[in-house]
Design an enzyme around this catalytic site. Structure first.
Site, PDB file in Angstrom:
ATOM      1  N   LYS A 152     -19.788 -16.581 -17.361  1.00  0.00           N
ATOM      2  CA  LYS A 152     -20.136 -15.380 -18.113  1.00  0.00           C
ATOM      3  C   LYS A 152     -19.414 -14.165 -17.550  1.00  0.00           C
ATOM      4  CE  LYS A 152     -23.276 -17.144 -20.938  1.00  0.00           C
ATOM      5  NZ  LYS A 152     -23.132 -17.130 -22.404  1.00  0.00           N
ATOM      6  N   LYS A 264     -23.485 -23.327 -32.824  1.00  0.00           N
ATOM      7  CA  LYS A 264     -24.745 -23.677 -32.193  1.00  0.00           C
ATOM      8  C   LYS A 264     -25.632 -24.273 -33.281  1.00  0.00           C
ATOM      9  CE  LYS A 264     -24.911 -20.341 -28.375  1.00  0.00           C
ATOM     10  NZ  LYS A 264     -23.478 -20.343 -28.082  1.00  0.00           N
TER      11      LYS A 264
HETATM   12  O1  LIG Z   1     -21.981 -22.762 -24.846  1.00  0.00           O
HETATM   13  C1  LIG Z   1     -22.223 -23.239 -23.723  1.00  0.00           C
HETATM   14  O2  LIG Z   1     -21.351 -23.786 -23.066  1.00  0.00           O
HETATM   15  C2  LIG Z   1     -23.583 -23.152 -23.117  1.00  0.00           C
HETATM   16  C3  LIG Z   1     -24.575 -22.370 -23.898  1.00  0.00           C
HETATM   17  C4  LIG Z   1     -24.416 -20.891 -23.852  1.00  0.00           C
HETATM   18  O3  LIG Z   1     -23.540 -20.378 -23.187  1.00  0.00           O
HETATM   19  C5  LIG Z   1     -25.415 -20.093 -24.536  1.00  0.00           C
HETATM   20  C6  LIG Z   1     -26.725 -20.541 -24.518  1.00  0.00           C
HETATM   21  C7  LIG Z   1     -27.731 -19.819 -25.124  1.00  0.00           C
HETATM   22  C8  LIG Z   1     -27.431 -18.632 -25.750  1.00  0.00           C
HETATM   23  C9  LIG Z   1     -26.121 -18.172 -25.787  1.00  0.00           C
HETATM   24  C10 LIG Z   1     -25.098 -18.902 -25.201  1.00  0.00           C
HETATM   25  C11 LIG Z   1     -23.685 -18.413 -25.370  1.00  0.00           C
HETATM   26  O4  LIG Z   1     -22.771 -19.209 -25.608  1.00  0.00           O
HETATM   27  O5  LIG Z   1     -23.467 -17.227 -25.367  1.00  0.00           O
HETATM   28 MG   LIG Z   2     -21.216 -17.595 -26.178  1.00  0.00          MG
END
Ligand SMILES: O=C(O)CCC(=O)c1ccccc1C(=O)O
Ligand SMILES: [Mg+2]
Length: 336
Positions: A152, A264
């Site tokens: 992140k 997602k």
């Molecule tokens: O996408 C991934 O690799 C893991 C999941 C993840 O980062 C995520 C999980 C929950 C909410 C938002 C996010 C995101 O991708 O920002």
């Molecule tokens: Mg993301």
């Protein structure tokens, strides 16, 4: 399943083993609902509704209101007419309806014995902890077999993050892929700086690892700027928040997005309509978790296995699993 179902649901709250930190702050507890459909032949289907309202889905309150106003007996019609304003509900109900029709044996799972699908870690991306902790945590995940990591960004000051990033690129082994996820938290100037930094690394032939993409650098409102950035740099951009729901996904595609789409399944909406869209438009996809529990995860992984077509690791690393995975479910449904 037959056409009439008994419908039951239970709200749940579960603490993550480790919190998820993004530029929206710290997230510790997953709330959602588990639902059960039972048809006239007593066949059962499970579903999970795990919204993330800060990401663009409905709120938990909307989910609860929707479930509470439904009668105890529902039909196919109920399931397939859930409004688009409730995308996580569309996923939860439709996947419960499909439950039991899936086959386990695909690129994500091998089947050493018929009972227990084994995840193939190389096909999964694992979340690194945010900040400096990533520097000592990647190795444990590497040993578990992960070769793709997500880190992140847009959480701390950019100068600090760039320094940690530089260290990461030097210590991660060759054949690692690294994804940077800003959760829409960069300014236009910062996004340019990150992309330029990644392009420079790419130009440096000595660098063993691959920067796979930067995910959602800018806020959803700045689609045109992201489109422009996508043509200005070698480093790829993946849209995530911008394509949270099927409607947004179609709109971004229609407006010319041709780089990566993060999907997602848990919040994107109706699985059947997602399938239709992906079959119609050969888009470059990365499937990703909403940090749901095992029920929603099974359904989301099924969709990912069907629709992935580009060898990109899926974002379902096991890093954020919950405590007491076995006993939780039995307590939630105390009639099992
Ligand atoms: O996408 C991934 O690799 C893991 C999941 C993840 O980062 C995520 C999980 C929950 C909410 C938002 C996010 C995101 O991708 O920002
Ligand atoms: Mg993301």
């Amino acid at each position: 399943m037959t056409n009439d179902y008994r419908f039951e649901f239970r709200p749940y709250q579960r603490r993550f083993l480790r919190s998820l930190t993004t530029n929206h702050g710290k997230w510790d507890i997953r709330e959602g609902i588990i639902l059960r459909l039972t048809d006239e032949t007593l066949r059962v289907g499970w579903g999970e509704i795990a919204p993330i309202s800060w990401f663009g889905s409905e709120t938990l309150e909307q989910v609860l209101d929707f479930c509470r106003q439904l009668p105890g007996e529902i039909t196919d019609e109920t399931i397939f007419s859930i409004p688009d304003e409730l995308p996580a509900c569309q996923f939860g109900f439709e996947s419960a309806w499909e439950w039991g029709s899936w086959k386990w044996g695909n690129e994500f799972f091998s089947m050493p014995n018929a009972q227990c699908p084994m995840p193939n870690a190389q096909s999964f991306s694992a979340l690194l902890p945010f900040g400096e902790a990533a520097l000592n945590q990647w190795e444990t995940l590497w040993q578990k077999g992960y070769r793709t990591f997500k880190w992140k960004i847009g959480v701390d000051a950019i100068a600090d993050e760039l320094k940690i990033f530089e260290s990461l690129t030097r210590i991660l082994p060759a054949s690692t892929k690294l994804r940077l996820d800003a959760n829409g938290g960069l300014s236009y100037e910062e996004a340019n700086l990150w992309l330029r930094t990644c392009d420079n690394l790419k130009a440096n032939a000595e660098l063993p690892l691959e920067i796979e993409f930067i995910e959602q650098p800018l806020p959803v409102e700045q689609f045109q700027q992201m489109l422009e950035l996508s043509t200005s740099y070698e480093t790829a951009i993946a849209l995530d928040e911008s394509v949270a729901t099927l409607k947004q996904l179609a709109a971004c595609h229609q407006q010319g997005w041709r780089e990566i789409f993060v999907i997602k399944p848990g919040i994107v909406g109706s699985p059947s309509r997602l399938r239709k869209f992906c079959h119609q438009h050969q888009i470059d996809t990365v499937f990703s978790s909403v940090l749901e529990t095992a029920i929603g995860r099974l359904a989301a992984l099924q969709i990912a296995a069907e629709l992935s077509r580009n060898n990109r690791a899926i974002g379902f690393g096991i890093d954020h699993f919950f405590e007491q995975e076995e006993t939780w479910f039995q307590t939630l449904w105390n009639d099992l």
